[in-house]
Design an enzyme around this catalytic site. Structure first.
Site, PDB file in Angstrom:
ATOM      1  N   CYS A 193      38.001 -75.369  43.648  1.00 28.61           N
ATOM      2  CA  CYS A 193      38.042 -74.449  44.787  1.00 28.61           C
ATOM      3  C   CYS A 193      36.767 -74.574  45.614  1.00 28.61           C
ATOM      4  CB  CYS A 193      38.205 -73.019  44.283  1.00 28.61           C
ATOM      5  SG  CYS A 193      38.084 -71.753  45.564  1.00 28.61           S
TER       6      CYS A 193
ATOM      7  N   CYS B   5      35.585 -71.712  40.033  1.00 29.28           N
ATOM      8  CA  CYS B   5      36.696 -72.638  39.781  1.00 29.28           C
ATOM      9  C   CYS B   5      36.341 -74.007  40.374  1.00 29.28           C
ATOM     10  CB  CYS B   5      37.986 -72.112  40.390  1.00 29.28           C
ATOM     11  SG  CYS B   5      38.494 -70.510  39.713  1.00 29.28           S
TER      12      CYS B   5
ATOM     13  N   GLU C   8      36.858 -66.631  55.674  1.00 26.62           N
ATOM     14  CA  GLU C   8      38.063 -67.270  56.171  1.00 26.62           C
ATOM     15  C   GLU C   8      39.266 -66.337  56.098  1.00 26.62           C
ATOM     16  OE1 GLU C   8      36.818 -71.776  54.710  1.00 26.62           O
ATOM     17  OE2 GLU C   8      38.554 -70.775  53.840  1.00 26.62           O
TER      18      GLU C   8
ATOM     19  N   GLY D 129      36.777 -65.419  47.494  1.00 25.45           N
ATOM     20  CA  GLY D 129      36.365 -64.345  46.611  1.00 25.45           C
ATOM     21  C   GLY D 129      37.397 -63.971  45.566  1.00 25.45           C
ATOM     22  N   GLU D 130      36.957 -63.226  44.570  1.00 23.21           N
ATOM     23  CA  GLU D 130      37.793 -62.693  43.495  1.00 23.21           C
ATOM     24  C   GLU D 130      38.012 -61.200  43.767  1.00 23.21           C
ATOM     25  OE1 GLU D 130      39.809 -61.185  40.798  1.00 23.21           O
ATOM     26  OE2 GLU D 130      39.562 -63.335  40.491  1.00 23.21           O
TER      27      GLU D 130
ATOM     28  N   CYS E 260      46.419 -64.362  54.786  1.00 24.07           N
ATOM     29  CA  CYS E 260      45.644 -64.531  53.563  1.00 24.07           C
ATOM     30  C   CYS E 260      44.226 -64.044  53.829  1.00 24.07           C
ATOM     31  CB  CYS E 260      45.645 -65.997  53.131  1.00 24.07           C
ATOM     32  SG  CYS E 260      44.732 -66.311  51.604  1.00 24.07           S
TER      33      CYS E 260
ATOM     34  N   CYS F 143      32.086 -66.795  46.135  1.00 26.10           N
ATOM     35  CA  CYS F 143      32.788 -66.354  44.930  1.00 26.10           C
ATOM     36  C   CYS F 143      31.958 -66.729  43.712  1.00 26.10           C
ATOM     37  CB  CYS F 143      34.170 -66.999  44.840  1.00 26.10           C
ATOM     38  SG  CYS F 143      35.158 -66.429  43.432  1.00 26.10           S
TER      39      CYS F 143
ATOM     40  N   CYS G 150      41.234 -72.375  50.263  1.00 27.06           N
ATOM     41  CA  CYS G 150      40.181 -71.366  50.225  1.00 27.06           C
ATOM     42  C   CYS G 150      38.789 -71.994  50.299  1.00 27.06           C
ATOM     43  CB  CYS G 150      40.342 -70.562  48.936  1.00 27.06           C
ATOM     44  SG  CYS G 150      39.003 -69.437  48.595  1.00 27.06           S
TER      45      CYS G 150
ATOM     46  N   SER H 147      45.933 -66.393  38.184  1.00 28.28           N
ATOM     47  CA  SER H 147      45.726 -67.842  38.218  1.00 28.28           C
ATOM     48  C   SER H 147      45.406 -68.334  36.808  1.00 28.28           C
ATOM     49  CB  SER H 147      44.578 -68.186  39.167  1.00 28.28           C
ATOM     50  OG  SER H 147      44.911 -67.852  40.498  1.00 28.28           O
TER      51      SER H 147
END
Length: 362
Positions: free
Chosen positions: A126, A123, A99, A169-170, A112, A119, A343, A224
């Site tokens: 998310c 979380c 995305e 993703g991180e 973004c 990911c 996200c 975060s």
């Protein structure tokens, strides 16, 4: 005798300028041709080898044979009723989709970006975390999202100013790919985006934060938190169990001391969960005395998480308590709620089933 297998094509968008120079140098071409090609890729933003001008025909022929100009394609897109937010689900070469969100504001545009397919951080609120980790994106796959958006902006005579690495993703789990992409974005002969307009958001990957500080990388850092105690934060952000708050805050203090730069702390406000006065005081005590700014973000609900965003009264009360600790804060504008702009939400809505979850790499 069988012919040797063909070497895989090099995606030119994967290469920072120094690496591009090494590739062309191995073919006998000087830095002059490297810079001509670089400006064609990122200033002129050519989309085919046919559009390359000013290069020797034999160099163009070699590029056709050994390299590619690989960009993502549009798989799905939606437009918000606000008139300013556009969400793209882009397809990569292997069929994976990621995305990208284009947000227009008065006098500026922000994109973004995703840095991974899926990911591993998990979380709970998310949509990307709920779908699990698939793979890292290459630098070219990250850059390809920017090029896709800048092409759209040219259609309306707009330009890109801000880049936020806050999509799927991180970023610090994909440190090499993400920071190679940043190097390309800020290169003075290319897109020349201002480093202060590039923000990298992490759930708190402690080794990555320390490495960012040591390497003096040109990005703004956002961390975060979402919880001010290990118990609360670990329930929302499972990766926090690997890097508890003591280690995370030590890394953040190290970063601010070494970089002399403020960190932005992100807090998704969840009604009745982490928007209480007790949590506000805990957050204030955690960050008191640090060079910090808190971004308060009312939760963007997902199908896989039943909680709701905090109401305006709770948000104001939370912000007032932080102010008592000398902490500046901003309530972030929620954009694109009607188009699954959070996200991972669009991908989750468009594609089923989800891939299996994989563990966080050590």
């Amino acid at each position: 005798m069988d012919a040797s297998p063909a070497l895989p094509l090099v995606n030119l968008y994967d290469l920072p300028r120094a690496a591009l120079g090494e590739l062309l140098g191995s073919w006998g071409y000087s830095a002059y041709y490297r810079d001509l090609l670089w400006t064609a890729l990122y200033r002129q933003q050519v989309e085919s080898f046919d559009a390359l001008t000013g290069l020797k025909p034999e160099l163009v022929a070699t590029l056709r044979e050994r390299t590619s100009l690989e960009r993502p394609t549009t798989h799905h897109e939606v437009f918000s009723s606000d008139g300013y937010t556009r969400k793209l689900l882009l397809r990569l070469r292997d069929g994976q989709t990621v995305e990208t969100v284009l947000m227009r504001f008065k006098g500026r545009a922000t994109v973004c970006l995703s840095t991974q397919a899926g990911c591993a951080m998990g979380c709970v609120f998310c949509a990307t975390g709920q779908m699990g980790f698939v793979r890292h994106l290459s630098p070219g796959e990250i850059i390809g999202q920017v090029l896709h958006v800048t092409r759209l902006l040219r259609e309306t005579n707009e330009s890109l100013r801000n880049v936020v690495l806050m999509g799927m993703g991180e970023p610090l789990h994909n440190y090499e790919g993400t920071l190679a992409a940043v190097d390309i974005l800020v290169d003075a002969l290319g897109m020349a985006l201002g480093p202060r307009f590039i923000t990298l958001s992490t759930v708190g990957v402690v080794p990555g934060i320390r490495r960012l500080a040591d390497e003096d990388r040109p990005v703004q850092l956002a961390v975060s938190l979402h919880g001010a105690t290990d118990a609360e934060r670990g329930a929302l952000v499972p990766a926090a169990r690997k890097w508890p708050l003591t280690e995370l805050m030590d890394a953040c203090r190290y970063y601010t001391h070494k970089r002399k730069r403020r960190i932005f702390y992100e807090w998704a406000l969840i009604s009745g969960r982490n928007d209480t006065p007790e949590q506000a005081h805990a957050l204030g005590a955690l960050l008191e005395g640090m060079d910090a700014h808190v971004n308060l973000i009312p939760l963007n609900p997902t199908v896989g998480y039943a909680e709701q965003p905090s109401g305006p009264d709770s948000v104001r009360a939370f912000q007032d308590i932080l102010a008592g600790y000398g902490l500046p804060s901003t309530v972030r504008q929620r954009r694109g709620i009607d188009i699954d702009a959070g996200c991972g939400q669009l991908k989750a809505a468009v594609e089923r089933p989800r891939p299996p979850r994989q563990p966080v790499a050590s």
